[in-house]
Design a protein around this motif. Structure first.
Motif, PDB file in Angstrom:
ATOM      1  N   VAL A 160       0.627  -1.138  -0.130  1.00 15.70           N
ATOM      2  CA  VAL A 160       0.101  -0.133  -0.008  1.00 15.70           C
ATOM      3  C   VAL A 160       0.801   1.124   0.093  1.00 15.70           C
ATOM      4  N   ASN A 161       1.923   1.180   0.738  1.00 18.49           N
ATOM      5  CA  ASN A 161       2.672   2.487   0.821  1.00 18.49           C
ATOM      6  C   ASN A 161       4.131   2.469   0.273  1.00 18.49           C
ATOM      7  N   VAL A 162       4.543   1.247  -0.073  1.00 14.05           N
ATOM      8  CA  VAL A 162       6.126   1.503  -0.484  1.00 14.05           C
ATOM      9  C   VAL A 162       6.197   1.022  -2.225  1.00 14.05           C
ATOM     10  N   MET A 163       5.617  -0.349  -2.338  1.00 20.81           N
ATOM     11  CA  MET A 163       5.636  -0.623  -3.785  1.00 20.81           C
ATOM     12  C   MET A 163       4.841  -0.737  -4.738  1.00 20.81           C
ATOM     13  N   ARG A 164       3.755  -0.108  -4.286  1.00 24.72           N
ATOM     14  CA  ARG A 164       2.587   0.373  -5.179  1.00 24.72           C
ATOM     15  C   ARG A 164       2.948   1.343  -6.073  1.00 24.72           C
ATOM     16  N   PRO A 165       2.677   1.206  -7.548  1.00 24.81           N
ATOM     17  CA  PRO A 165       2.918   2.068  -8.461  1.00 24.81           C
ATOM     18  C   PRO A 165       2.369   3.300  -8.265  1.00 24.81           C
ATOM     19  N   THR A 166       2.984   4.514  -8.603  1.00 25.28           N
ATOM     20  CA  THR A 166       2.330   5.904  -8.563  1.00 25.28           C
ATOM     21  C   THR A 166       1.023   5.791  -9.354  1.00 25.28           C
ATOM     22  N   GLY A 167      -0.011   6.532  -8.658  1.00 28.58           N
ATOM     23  CA  GLY A 167      -1.349   6.426  -9.333  1.00 28.58           C
ATOM     24  C   GLY A 167      -2.177   5.287  -9.435  1.00 28.58           C
ATOM     25  N   SER A 168      -1.897   4.105  -9.031  1.00 28.19           N
ATOM     26  CA  SER A 168      -2.698   3.117  -9.103  1.00 28.19           C
ATOM     27  C   SER A 168      -3.218   2.826  -7.467  1.00 28.19           C
ATOM     28  N   MET A 169      -4.402   2.116  -7.799  1.00 26.56           N
ATOM     29  CA  MET A 169      -5.211   2.084  -6.565  1.00 26.56           C
ATOM     30  C   MET A 169      -5.153   0.583  -5.961  1.00 26.56           C
ATOM     31  N   ASP A 170      -4.439  -0.176  -6.845  1.00 26.94           N
ATOM     32  CA  ASP A 170      -4.467  -1.523  -6.567  1.00 26.94           C
ATOM     33  C   ASP A 170      -3.501  -1.925  -5.601  1.00 26.94           C
ATOM     34  N   PRO A 171      -3.553  -2.413  -4.648  1.00 27.42           N
ATOM     35  CA  PRO A 171      -2.627  -2.739  -3.598  1.00 27.42           C
ATOM     36  C   PRO A 171      -1.770  -3.826  -4.197  1.00 27.42           C
ATOM     37  N   ALA A 172      -0.894  -3.612  -5.143  1.00 26.50           N
ATOM     38  CA  ALA A 172       0.246  -4.742  -5.798  1.00 26.50           C
ATOM     39  C   ALA A 172       1.253  -3.675  -6.310  1.00 26.50           C
ATOM     40  N   THR A 173       2.294  -4.553  -6.752  1.00 25.52           N
ATOM     41  CA  THR A 173       3.480  -4.121  -7.452  1.00 25.52           C
ATOM     42  C   THR A 173       2.934  -4.043  -8.977  1.00 25.52           C
ATOM     43  N   GLU A 174       3.718  -3.164  -9.635  1.00 25.52           N
ATOM     44  CA  GLU A 174       3.703  -3.211 -11.143  1.00 25.52           C
ATOM     45  C   GLU A 174       4.063  -4.645 -11.659  1.00 25.52           C
ATOM     46  N   ARG A 175       3.702  -4.950 -13.028  1.00 27.04           N
ATOM     47  CA  ARG A 175       4.119  -6.206 -13.429  1.00 27.04           C
ATOM     48  C   ARG A 175       5.556  -6.266 -13.605  1.00 27.04           C
ATOM     49  N   PHE A 176       5.922  -7.500 -13.623  1.00 21.30           N
ATOM     50  CA  PHE A 176       7.501  -7.672 -13.898  1.00 21.30           C
ATOM     51  C   PHE A 176       7.666  -7.564 -15.672  1.00 21.30           C
ATOM     52  N   ALA A 177       8.967  -7.497 -15.918  1.00 26.97           N
ATOM     53  CA  ALA A 177       9.069  -7.270 -17.151  1.00 26.97           C
ATOM     54  C   ALA A 177       9.076  -8.555 -18.166  1.00 26.97           C
ATOM     55  N   GLU A 178       8.575  -8.182 -19.386  1.00 28.15           N
ATOM     56  CA  GLU A 178       8.258  -9.377 -20.318  1.00 28.15           C
ATOM     57  C   GLU A 178       9.371 -10.412 -20.442  1.00 28.15           C
ATOM     58  N   THR A 179      10.727  -9.984 -20.363  1.00 30.02           N
ATOM     59  CA  THR A 179      11.865 -10.660 -20.559  1.00 30.02           C
ATOM     60  C   THR A 179      12.091 -11.946 -19.693  1.00 30.02           C
ATOM     61  N   ILE A 180      11.090 -11.838 -18.128  1.00 24.85           N
ATOM     62  CA  ILE A 180      11.508 -12.687 -17.182  1.00 24.85           C
ATOM     63  C   ILE A 180       9.933 -13.646 -17.203  1.00 24.85           C
ATOM     64  N   HIS A 181       9.084 -13.692 -18.287  1.00 24.44           N
ATOM     65  CA  HIS A 181       8.091 -14.213 -18.050  1.00 24.44           C
ATOM     66  C   HIS A 181       8.421 -15.763 -18.244  1.00 24.44           C
ATOM     67  N   LEU A 182       7.949 -16.434 -17.061  1.00 20.44           N
ATOM     68  CA  LEU A 182       8.177 -17.738 -16.989  1.00 20.44           C
ATOM     69  C   LEU A 182       7.345 -18.827 -17.964  1.00 20.44           C
ATOM     70  N   PRO A 183       7.996 -19.733 -18.755  1.00 18.90           N
ATOM     71  CA  PRO A 183       7.341 -20.335 -19.874  1.00 18.90           C
ATOM     72  C   PRO A 183       6.087 -21.551 -19.128  1.00 18.90           C
ATOM     73  N   THR A 184       5.420 -21.454 -19.710  1.00 19.23           N
ATOM     74  CA  THR A 184       4.119 -22.323 -19.224  1.00 19.23           C
ATOM     75  C   THR A 184       4.082 -23.438 -19.743  1.00 19.23           C
TER      76      THR A 184
END
Length: 365
Positions: A160-184
């Motif tokens: 809520v206070n540290v890792m949430r992206p600026t302007g976002s209301m969702d208590p979550a971090t930003e998405r990880f970079a596409e380059t580290i997408h794990l293979p399904t």
């Protein structure tokens, strides 16, 4: 009372316990006006009848393998680590830190770093309860339960206070970079011309979980440390007489246990959500206790038990979607499995011991 064959203890008793839990669950389904046969058919079809269902079953099972192994390692030292939920939360935080703040060029490098970071964060969260047990005598059950709540509060504050992206209301971090997408699993199996649904979140973490099972087996039964852990679990007095330090075993065992729980973050944080969100663990830390109990403290048993609970989770979701049976019924089934494999274990074990003792007497005559 004579001991039963190993196969009976590992396979037969859990199987009978599962049948008893299923029978009582069937009565509950009848009581609410649904057909147990139709419910079972829907669960099997929804969880195992397609690659879509298998994908979700294996995704849930991956979480349960990590937390089940965490509880199993602690069990061998007679430590009841009930803090897998909190350790998995903090492990997920470690995975997020590794994925967010380093520009990894490839998912394989990010996966290695996330495994290390998640395990270190999970182990660190288990370290204080371990030290309190080893040096101060504080019961590990009480301290790890308390640390579950502290972990939830810490994660809530950070999101809520540290890792949430600026302007976002969702208590979550930003998405990880596409380059580290794990293979399904779809992407992993495609080169072998094996068709698998694209939708489910099952990913390469499942293979890491299998490697963790092998590593835990090697640790417990093929290393000196594993021998010391088992010796301490059987008799602390005898272990001390043999020169084994209780403080060392308690702390090291809990560090390993917490690290295994923390590894769950590579599946649900890095692999599925691709960001850190609140309540990402979804109770998997507590399910790990049931998985370890039913798996009889062996990694192979934990693997099979995790598949079963993955089936229950996915099958339960199908029941809630297509029938009037509430999703909470799966919690009832899980509770019954825990009841029969844990608290009522002797209700199944003692009659079987008598049966095998009678068979031995008959063979001897």
């Amino acid at each position: 009372m004579e001991k039963m064959p190993a196969w009976a203890d590992v396979v037969l008793i859990p199987l009978i316990s599962l049948i008893l839990a299923a029978a009582i669950s069937a009565l509950v389904i009848l009581f609410i006006g649904e057909s147990p046969a139709e419910a079972l058919n829907l669960m099997v079809t929804g969880a195992l009848g397609s690659t879509y269902g298998w994908g979700y079953t294996l995704y849930y099972a991956t979480n349960f393998i990590f937390t089940g192994l965490a509880v199993t390692v602690a069990f061998h030292a007679r430590l009841f680590n009930i803090g897998g939920e909190g350790q998995a939360m903090i492990g997920g935080l470690g995975v997020a830190v590794a994925c967010l703040y380093v520009p990894w060029p490839h998912w394989s490098l990010a996966l290695v770093a996330a495994c290390i970071s998640g395990a270190v964060f999970g182990a660190a969260w288990a370290a204080i309860p371990a030290w309190l047990q080893a040096k101060r005598g504080s019961h590990i059950v009480i301290t790890t339960i308390m640390f579950n709540f502290i972990a939830a509060a810490v994660l809530n504050y950070l999101l809520v206070n540290v890792m949430r992206p600026t302007g976002s209301m969702d208590p979550a971090t930003e998405r990880f970079a596409e380059t580290i997408h794990l293979p399904t699993l779809h992407e992993l199996l495609a080169p072998f011309s094996i068709a698998f649904s694209k939708a489910p979140p099952a990913n390469v973490s499942f293979l890491v979980a299998i490697l963790a099972c092998v590593a835990v087996w090697a640790l417990i039964w093929r290393t000196r440390l594993g021998y010391e852990i088992r010796a301490f679990g059987h008799t602390e007095t005898g272990a001390v007489y043999a020169g084994i330090s209780p403080v060392k075993i308690i702390v090291v065992t809990m560090l390993i246990s917490g690290g295994l729980a923390g590894l769950m973050g590579i599946n649900n944080v890095m692999g599925e959500a691709e960001r850190l969100v609140l309540n990402a663990t979804e109770g998997a830390g507590f399910i790990g206790i049931a998985v370890a109990l039913m798996g009889r403290g062996h990694p192979a048993g934990v693997f099979l038990s995790a598949i079963l609970f993955g089936f229950l989770y996915q099958g339960g979701a199908e029941l809630a979607l297509w029938t009037s049976i509430p999703r909470e019924l799966i919690v009832v089934i899980q509770a019954l499995v825990i009841l029969f494999t844990g608290a009522l274990d002797n209700m199944v074990r003692m009659p079987l011991q008598q049966v095998f003792a009678a068979l031995r007497r008959k063979e001897s005559t």
